[in-house]
Design an enzyme around this catalytic site. Structure first.
Site, PDB file in Angstrom:
ATOM      1  N   LYS A 252       0.801  -1.224   0.000  1.00 27.13           N
ATOM      2  CA  LYS A 252       0.000   0.000   0.000  1.00 27.13           C
ATOM      3  C   LYS A 252       0.834   1.274   0.000  1.00 27.13           C
ATOM      4  O   LYS A 252       0.292   2.362  -0.190  1.00 27.13           O
ATOM      5  CB  LYS A 252      -0.948  -0.007   1.187  1.00 27.13           C
ATOM      6  CG  LYS A 252      -2.040  -1.034   1.059  1.00 27.13           C
ATOM      7  CD  LYS A 252      -2.953  -0.691  -0.102  1.00 27.13           C
ATOM      8  CE  LYS A 252      -4.078  -1.693  -0.215  1.00 27.13           C
ATOM      9  NZ  LYS A 252      -5.099  -1.255  -1.141  1.00 27.13           N
TER      10      LYS A 252
ATOM     11  N   SER B 197      -2.173 -12.921   3.757  1.00 28.52           N
ATOM     12  CA  SER B 197      -2.756 -12.663   2.430  1.00 28.52           C
ATOM     13  C   SER B 197      -1.790 -13.065   1.319  1.00 28.52           C
ATOM     14  O   SER B 197      -2.211 -13.391   0.205  1.00 28.52           O
ATOM     15  CB  SER B 197      -3.206 -11.207   2.279  1.00 28.52           C
ATOM     16  OG  SER B 197      -2.107 -10.355   2.110  1.00 28.52           O
TER      17      SER B 197
HETATM   18  C1  LIG Z   1      -2.280  -7.282   3.527  1.00 32.82           C
HETATM   19  C2  LIG Z   1      -2.987  -6.995   2.251  1.00 32.82           C
HETATM   20  N1  LIG Z   1      -3.144  -7.953   1.351  1.00 32.82           N
HETATM   21  C3  LIG Z   1      -3.798  -7.725   0.178  1.00 32.82           C
HETATM   22  C4  LIG Z   1      -4.326  -6.515  -0.129  1.00 32.82           C
HETATM   23  C5  LIG Z   1      -5.092  -6.348  -1.420  1.00 32.82           C
HETATM   24  O1  LIG Z   1      -4.589  -5.393  -2.290  1.00 32.82           O
HETATM   25  P1  LIG Z   1      -5.564  -4.475  -3.139  1.00 32.82           P
HETATM   26  O2  LIG Z   1      -6.272  -3.560  -2.179  1.00 32.82           O
HETATM   27  O3  LIG Z   1      -4.691  -3.723  -4.073  1.00 32.82           O
HETATM   28  O4  LIG Z   1      -6.540  -5.362  -3.842  1.00 32.82           O
HETATM   29  C6  LIG Z   1      -4.193  -5.517   0.810  1.00 32.82           C
HETATM   30  C7  LIG Z   1      -4.827  -4.251   0.587  1.00 32.82           C
HETATM   31  O5  LIG Z   1      -5.330  -3.630   1.492  1.00 32.82           O
HETATM   32  C8  LIG Z   1      -3.524  -5.741   2.024  1.00 32.82           C
HETATM   33  O6  LIG Z   1      -3.395  -4.783   2.951  1.00 32.82           O
END
Ligand SMILES: Cc1ncc(COP(=O)(O)O)c(C=O)c1O
Length: 449
Positions: free
Chosen positions: A53, A272
């Site tokens: 981010k 994630s």
């Molecule tokens: C830890 C984590 N994984 C995955 C994502 C997903 O990314 P995106 O928001 O670009 O889809 C985010 C976004 O907030 C995140 O903070």
């Protein structure tokens, strides 16, 4: 002057990533189930503030500055699941802005604490883990309300095209250059969808055949940063017609693979990242020439409380005696009560008693197992914590003659729960033989969290 080769920078903001200063791509050598397909993890915690981010926060702010919506001394407000907030807080510090972040109190304590530590004004609200646009009391509604005030500005990562644009301008070109154009599959978890939409677009413009795969968690998940299919419907930057495939990954599968990434690949990936990787394993075929790049959004360090919940073997005390085998003292104590009809109860009789008398049920399993399925109304105090915290006394019945059932997974640890309750003075306690597994095998009702 910023010098990426020497890694010398005028300010921390000079470290922000782009094609000349990419985050690392690291080949996975042990966990990938492929013979031919090569899998690379893009380690986004090498961004200056620790997550994917950082790219988005930097672009949201510079885009706002260019448009004149963000100016000297600006008060920013943003609903965030944590990582955008952390990066925005740091960029705000560096550029003389302030940041207010309405967020869900379900977000891991580590992230809420660090946001405050970085100087953000954190407003905790009763919202789901991923802020839901429709929720009137939720983080998005609160941020929208504050953003409407004349001295505030809401950047709004959920709708702002500067979010996918950040990835179009940086993540995409980095991957193209780092793989010398050999990337065949791009895989990312779906949250705001900025990553997949922006990076996917760039890569497809270079070669239309690049496959773009989105990965989402099952409904009821608790993986911070990503959204279930239902939650994604509320996300304006979710553009499924631009992706080639989408795949669902179960919560526990993500946490199990997360453990393997850390232990087998020595990559400190968070949940994630593992979810996205599990999605890649499920969709990409094993063929010569396939080069997969998977986004690893952030590291495990922010998620101690989440991983312990799903990997109960990590809980304090759970590994005591490891290598030393079972504790003979504990076993002797349990043997003294096992099968004693005064102190144990068969699962059918327990069910009958539960139906008729509504006894107090103490479930002594680790929280993760309890969350999955437990006897309705059971109270969870993991065995490792039972003797540790005097506050639990307030949870137990006041009447020492009240009927109490002790339960665990198979009817072993609950014998220790029974002995503990007996030693506190409870006279009418029994341990359920066969535990929750026997209860479930009989088809008796359970609840999950
Ligand atoms: C830890 C984590 N994984 C995955 C994502 C997903 O990314 P995106 O928001 O670009 O889809 C985010 C976004 O907030 C995140 O903070």
């Amino acid at each position: 002057m910023n010098d990426h080769a020497l890694r010398v920078y005028d300010s921390i903001l000079g470290l922000q990533c782009d094609a000349d200063n990419p985050t690392p791509l690291v080949r996975l050598n042990r966990v990938a189930p492929f013979e031919h397909t090569q899998v690379y993890a893009k380690l986004e915690w090498y961004n200056p503030f620790g997550a994917v981010k950082d790219r988005v926060a930097a672009n949201l702010v510079s885009d706002g500055e260019e448009r004149g919506t963000v100016h000297a001394g600006q008060k920013l407000v943003e609903p965030t699941s944590g990582n955008t907030g952390m990066a925005l807080a740091m960029i705000a510090n560096a550029r003389g802005y302030s940041l207010t972040t309405p967020l869900s109190s379900e977000i891991p304590l580590e992230k809420r604490t660090m946001l405050r530590f970085f100087g953000a004004d954190v407003m905790e609200l009763q919202d789901t883990l991923c802020p839901a646009p429709g929720a009137p009391e939720g983080a998005i509604a609160k941020a929208t309300e504050i953003g409407g005030r004349p001295d505030f500005h809401m950047l709004n990562q959920y709708v702002n095209e500067a979010n996918p644009e950040a990835h179009y301008k940086t993540t995409g070109p980095e991957i193209w250059r780092q793989t010398a154009g050999a990337v065949t599959h791009f895989v990312a978890g779906l949250g705001t969808c900025g990553t997949i939409t922006g990076t996917g677009r760039f890569l497809k413009e270079q070669r239309a055949g690049v496959q773009v795969v989105g990965v989402y968690p099952t409904e009821g998940h608790d993986i911070p940063g990503v959204r279930s299919l239902r939650q994604l419907q509320q996300t304006q930057l979710y553009r499924p017609d631009e992706y080639d495939a989408q795949v669902e990954v179960a919560n526990q599968q993500a946490f199990d693979l997360c453990l393997r990434l850390n232990r087998e690949e020595s990559i400190t990936a968070g949940p994630s990242s593992a979810m996205a990787l599990a999605g890649a394993f499920a969709t990409v075929p094993d063929e010569p020439g396939n080069v997969v790049v998977v986004i690893f959004p952030d590291s495990a360090f922010k998620y101690a409380s989440s991983v312990v919940k799903h990997l109960p073997q990590l809980a304090r005390g759970a590994q005591a005696g490891n290598g030393a085998g079972p504790n003979p003292l504990l076993e002797r104590m349990r043997e003294n009560v096992r099968g004693n009809p005064e102190l144990t109860i068969d699962v059918d009789d327990a069910h009958e008693q539960w139906r008729r008398e509504k006894p107090f049920v103490l479930d002594v399993r680790p929280a993760g197992q309890y969350d999955e399925a437990h006897i309705p109304g059971a109270i969870n105090i993991p065995l490792a914590e039972l003797g540790e915290n005097a506050e639990y006394l307030a949870v137990l019945p006041r009447d020492f003659d009240a009927p109490v059932l002790s339960v665990c997974q198979r009817g072993n640890a609950s014998l220790s729960g029974l002995l503990f309750l007996k030693s506190l003075g409870y006279r009418n306690v029994r341990s359920i033989n066969g535990g929750t597994l026997a209860w479930r095998e009989k088809g008796y009702a359970t609840d999950s969290e």
